[in-house]
Write an enzyme that holds these catalytic residues in place. Sequence first.
Site, PDB file in Angstrom:
ATOM      1  CG  ASN A  68      62.495 -59.280 -65.339  1.00 43.50           C
ATOM      2  OD1 ASN A  68      62.721 -59.243 -64.134  1.00 43.50           O
ATOM      3  ND2 ASN A  68      63.121 -58.497 -66.198  1.00 43.50           N
ATOM      4  CG  ASP A  81      69.619 -56.081 -72.779  1.00 42.46           C
ATOM      5  OD1 ASP A  81      68.871 -56.881 -72.203  1.00 42.46           O
ATOM      6  OD2 ASP A  81      69.202 -55.004 -73.286  1.00 42.46           O
ATOM      7  CG  HIS A  97      65.284 -63.066 -71.485  1.00 37.00           C
ATOM      8  ND1 HIS A  97      63.961 -63.147 -71.863  1.00 37.00           N
ATOM      9  CD2 HIS A  97      65.413 -61.887 -70.838  1.00 37.00           C
ATOM     10  CE1 HIS A  97      63.314 -62.053 -71.478  1.00 37.00           C
ATOM     11  NE2 HIS A  97      64.172 -61.280 -70.845  1.00 37.00           N
TER      12      HIS A  97
HETATM   13  P1  DGP Z   1      62.940 -58.453 -70.192  1.00 34.87           P
HETATM   14  O1  DGP Z   1      62.445 -57.040 -70.055  1.00 34.87           O
HETATM   15  O2  DGP Z   1      63.358 -59.087 -68.887  1.00 34.87           O
HETATM   16  O3  DGP Z   1      61.981 -59.295 -70.987  1.00 34.87           O
HETATM   17  O4  DGP Z   1      64.290 -58.334 -71.019  1.00 34.87           O
HETATM   18  C1  DGP Z   1      64.312 -58.220 -72.399  1.00 34.87           C
HETATM   19  C2  DGP Z   1      65.620 -57.592 -72.766  1.00 34.87           C
HETATM   20  O5  DGP Z   1      65.860 -57.860 -74.137  1.00 34.87           O
HETATM   21  C3  DGP Z   1      65.671 -56.080 -72.610  1.00 34.87           C
HETATM   22  O6  DGP Z   1      66.677 -55.739 -71.633  1.00 34.87           O
HETATM   23  C4  DGP Z   1      66.061 -55.556 -73.979  1.00 34.87           C
HETATM   24  C5  DGP Z   1      66.544 -56.768 -74.700  1.00 34.87           C
HETATM   25  N1  DGP Z   1      66.238 -56.820 -76.112  1.00 34.87           N
HETATM   26  C6  DGP Z   1      65.017 -56.657 -76.696  1.00 34.87           C
HETATM   27  N2  DGP Z   1      65.109 -56.778 -78.027  1.00 34.87           N
HETATM   28  C7  DGP Z   1      66.427 -57.044 -78.285  1.00 34.87           C
HETATM   29  C8  DGP Z   1      67.141 -57.279 -79.502  1.00 34.87           C
HETATM   30  O7  DGP Z   1      66.617 -57.273 -80.608  1.00 34.87           O
HETATM   31  N3  DGP Z   1      68.479 -57.506 -79.379  1.00 34.87           N
HETATM   32  C9  DGP Z   1      69.112 -57.527 -78.159  1.00 34.87           C
HETATM   33  N4  DGP Z   1      70.429 -57.763 -78.148  1.00 34.87           N
HETATM   34  N5  DGP Z   1      68.463 -57.318 -77.002  1.00 34.87           N
HETATM   35  C10 DGP Z   1      67.129 -57.076 -77.080  1.00 34.87           C
END
Ligand code: DGP
Length: 110
Positions: free
Chosen positions: A84, A29, A97
């Site tokens: 979520n 993340d 996810h």
């Molecule tokens: P949620 O809030 O449950 O939809 O989680 C989305 C997650 O995705 C959040 O913890 C941040 C992560 N995230 C968003 N954009 C990117 C990205 O471009 N790359 C990565 N590795 N993570 C991302």
Amino acid sequence: MDCIFCKIAAGEIPSKKVYEDDLVLAFHDIQPAAPTHILVIPKAHLSGCGDITSENSAVVAHIFEVIAKITAELGLADYRVVTNKGESAGQSVFHLHFHILGGKTLKGMC
Ligand code: DGP
């Protein structure tokens, strides 16, 4: 479709990959909420867990097998798996996810 996780799954946007096979991808993340914070996604787009049906649910079982494999390889005995669904529940990326969170004592559920 303008979906950031579809682009990550397709390799169009880079990620710190932890695991990949034909069906799923796991990567770190970008905004870690714990020392270990990995996301596991199906490569095929589903907007969230509300899209899971008897036709596509096999990938979810596979994701949990992958979670067991990844965490075992990392030596992560204790961890939390979170998905979520919907904005008010904290969903910000509308591609299914599962968060794997670990490496510290995790408190509370919300
Ligand atoms: P949620 O809030 O449950 O939809 O989680 C989305 C997650 O995705 C959040 O913890 C941040 C992560 N995230 C968003 N954009 C990117 C990205 O471009 N790359 C990565 N590795 N993570 C991302």
